[in-house]
Design an enzyme around this catalytic site. Structure first.
Site, mmCIF file in Angstrom:
data_model
loop_
_atom_site.group_PDB
_atom_site.id
_atom_site.type_symbol
_atom_site.label_atom_id
_atom_site.label_comp_id
_atom_site.label_asym_id
_atom_site.label_seq_id
_atom_site.Cartn_x
_atom_site.Cartn_y
_atom_site.Cartn_z
ATOM 1 C CD GLU A 440 -69.182 -0.820 -17.622
ATOM 2 O OE1 GLU A 440 -68.256 -0.434 -16.884
ATOM 3 O OE2 GLU A 440 -70.259 -1.279 -17.188
ATOM 4 C CG HIS A 509 -61.783 -6.831 -13.004
ATOM 5 N ND1 HIS A 509 -62.834 -7.589 -12.554
ATOM 6 C CD2 HIS A 509 -62.084 -5.549 -12.678
ATOM 7 C CE1 HIS A 509 -63.718 -6.801 -11.960
ATOM 8 N NE2 HIS A 509 -63.284 -5.552 -12.027
#
Length: 712
Positions: A440, A509
């Site tokens: 990321e 998540h």
């Protein structure tokens, strides 16, 4: 790793070619000494990380490259910046041994000093200062105060240069401490996997602030790190400008021919402590003997002596160049200060205080000629799935603009990503819908560098929680870059991310990131509640010259919504909320998935005789919330509730309620209610997750109570 060897100076350098890098070395040295003096008289605000002792790394590199090549620096980057911008400003035929410094060179010194002093004539208007220098026209795209912060950005610049087939090379300077940062490793992997024309140049001066490299890194030679990424590497003497010049020149030609990226380690030494003019030995982490030994190798004495010994210049030439450098720096100091005692900053050069808020966002020039629409402007509609709308409008931009690329984890797999948001696009645009490593920070930094280079990247962060892995790039870099660099760069990039609350993904998540992105006003943030708004807001995001995060709720992907038939080109404006349902008893402010959930409760409220006005914010960043519509509604209803699915501590409700209270206190009959999920990480357990998330029964009951003025 390879090691550079001894070089014959007179074989490599003509008298002019020797005089130019010598001038740059001497002018950097004089400039840094002047800065330290100015710091002592309180004319410089903030730290001065001087590059005395490291002049050769910048000068040798700059003179080995083309003027069009790009460069990014560190918190200790005065030498990089001055060398690169001076090379850009001056004609290559200028010979400092026999000619005066042209006005263009004087201007570089004056504006560089002004920037570091925080003055308006500086390259970034004084906002960047010592650690955030930028001059895009010279190819210096930014120095960076975060250790390794600029390294992923450099990969994005290199990505853009390669895709645009410019033949340019990118150099990312970093210190020895940066090789222990995750962002460095992510960037190296990206550069190697995508074969980018980038040189990661490590200035190994042995110390972080006071921590020696031997206690911070397990390998003796930092260049060995290249082996793990399939890159080439070499080690150079960081005080030998000619060795650096020859080595970088050779590497640059290999990169231009399509070779792999390089890691170059320069063994060098900073003369002084981390910041200021005291030696490191004054703080007991270095010995005077060590400092003395390294001082004998400094480029500022070594290089001119070598030029004289090789017969390239004579002692008179060297002295003339030394005086020219000294005089040029003195002129810059005189331009920025008034002689004392004490010496002080020229008051007329300070930026106007009222400009502090300017430059956070684009001027808005991108919206000239754009017409905005609402659903009522169209007659013919067709129903499409939310996820199909994402893929369709993304594909439209890939068709219309070759600068658009889509990147993310799995976006080119399964025929359209993990949940169909790039459906059919990988096959149609195989070189522009790109799978990335699970990386990321590397991905986000690459997007920033590409955007700063004129591309329009769309990246997908699969789950909002993963933004925390990329927090530096998202918030320290993207969220601050335009303002920090004095409005000198546009940031046309889009981040898409899906909120998976209610899907059983668990605590890492399922985050709703509204409160996180709202902390950084450089970001625009939108949450489309249906497919119509998604298409229109995505178009605005792609047109925008500011970074935009689009929040997509997983529960919406499979739902079908009406959109204009055959039309993917309309725009929904930022900062304009939508009145979903009119009402007179209470104003319910919400966004995203909660819009349809609140709409579903309208029949029950109607049965009880409660008239609820629902407002879909659509734009969620602090500067974009439509308080005008909220105020207009409150004037009618006199009561308000903010409804969000985000955990209360990560929600927007408190900020919105406070602002509304300040603006419209006279319209309110009572306090503003806030509903959100409870402040716990969401559980995988279906029962526990459901308990943590905001329930329809709570929305119904609390809204009814607020409408009846019975809340609290």
């Amino acid at each position: 790793p390879e090691r550079g060897g001894d070089l014959e100076l007179n074989r490599l350098l003509s008298p002019c070619q020797g005089a130019r890098p010598l001038f740059d070395i001497l002018v950097v040295n004089e400039f840094e000494r002047a800065l330290l003096d100015l710091k002592n008289t309180d004319c410089v605000w903030g730290p001065v990380h001087s590059s005395i002792g490291q002049e050769a790394t910048a000068v040798g590199t700059v003179h080995a490259l083309r003027k069009t090549d790009k460069m990014l620096g560190t918190h200790r980057s005065h030498h990089h910046f001055l060398s690169k911008v001076m090379r850009h400003a001056l004609d290559d035929s200028w010979n400092p041994a026999i000619e005066a410094l042209p006005p263009e060179g004087e201007n570089v010194l004056r504006r560089s000093l002004a920037e570091i002093m925080g003055l308006a004539p500086g390259y970034c208007g004084g906002r960047g200062g010592s650690m955030h220098l930028r001059c895009a026209e010279a190819g210096f795209l930014g120095s960076n105060a975060i250790v390794a912060g600029g390294v992923p950005i450099a990969t994005g610049v290199a990505f853009a240069e390669k895709r645009n087939e410019t033949g340019n090379v990118v150099v990312s300077f970093l210190g020895d401490g940066a090789v222990n940062q995750g962002a460095f490793h992510e960037a190296c992997n990206f550069a190697a996997v995508w074969n980018l024309p980038v040189i990661f140049f490590i200035e190994n001066n042995l110390y972080a602030v006071a921590t020696h490299i031997e206690t911070a890194c397990a390998v003796k030679d930092l260049a060995d790190r290249a082996r793990g990424y399939g890159m080439e590497s070499c080690i150079v003497d960081g005080s030998d400008v000619v060795q650096i010049l020859a080595t970088i020149g050779n590497i640059a030609e290999r990169l231009r021919a399509g070779g792999p990226p390089w890691l170059v380690e320069a063994k060098c030494y900073r003369r002084y402590h981390h910041a200021g003019e005291l030696p490191g030995s004054a703080f007991k982490y270095r010995s005077p003997a060590e400092e003395s030994a390294w001082a004998k190798r400094e480029t500022v004495e070594r290089f001119p002596r070598s030029l004289i010994e090789a017969g390239i210049l004579n002692a008179g030439d060297v002295e003339r160049i030394r005086l020219l450098a000294k005089e040029a720096v003195s002129k810059a100091v005189e331009c920025c200060t008034e002689t004392g005692p004490p010496r002080k900053v020229r008051a007329e050069l300070w930026p106007a205080p009222e400009t502090a808020r300017e430059g956070l966002r684009s001027s808005g020039r991108e919206w000239e000629g754009v017409s905005f629409n609402e659903a009522g402007d169209f007659q013919d509609f067709e129903e499409v799935k939310y996820s199909d709308a994402i893929a369709a409008v993304t594909g439209r931009w890939l068709e219309r603009d070759p600068k658009v690329v889509v990147a993310g984890e799995e976006v080119a797999n399964f025929g359209g990503g993990a949940y169909g948001a790039t459906k059919n696009l990988p096959a149609k645009f195989p070189d522009r819908v790109l799978n990335t490593p699970i990386s990321e920070a590397g991905m986000t930094g690459l997007a920033l560098g590409a955007a700063m280079s004129g591309m329009r990247p769309v990246i997908e962060i699969m789950f909002p929680d993963f933004a925390l892995v990329a927090a530096d790039q998202l918030f320290n870099q993207i969220g601050k870059a335009r303002h920090m660099y004095g409005g000198t760069t546009d940031l046309p990039l889009v981040v898409r991310t899906r909120i998976a609350a209610g899907c059983g993904y668990g605590g890492q998540h399922s985050m709703d990131p509204v409160g996180l992105y709202a902390l950084f006003p450089g970001w625009r943030m939108v949450a489309p509640s249906d497919a119509f708004d998604y298409i229109g807001l995505f178009n605005s995001a792609m047109r925008s010259l500011d970074p935009v995060v689009i929040l997509e709720h997983h529960a919406l992907y499979s739902r079908r919504f009406p959109v204009p038939s055959g039309n993917l080109d309309y725009f929904v404006p930022f900062g304009k909320a939508r009145r979903v349902a009119p009402g007179t008893d209470v104003t319910l402010v919400t966004y995203g998935l909660m819009v349809s959930r609140c709409q579903a409760l309208l029949p029950r409220w109607d049965e009880e005789g409660t008239s609820v006005e629902i407002i879909d914010l659509r734009t969620l960043d602090a500067l974009g919330i439509d308080y005008d519509l909220i105020g207009e509604s409150l004037k009618k209803t006199g009561a308000m509730i903010v409804v969000e699915e985000a955990a209360k501590g990560m929600s927007l409700g408190g900020r919105v309620a406070a602002e509304v209270t300040e603006r419209f206190f006279d319209y309110l009959d009572g306090p503003i209610a806030r509903l959100a999920s409870i402040d716990v990480p969401l559980s995988v357990s279906r029962v526990l997750e459901a308990e943590a998330l905001l329930k329809d029964s709570e929305i119904f009951a609390t809204t009814t109570a607020v409408a009846r003025r019975a809340w609290r």
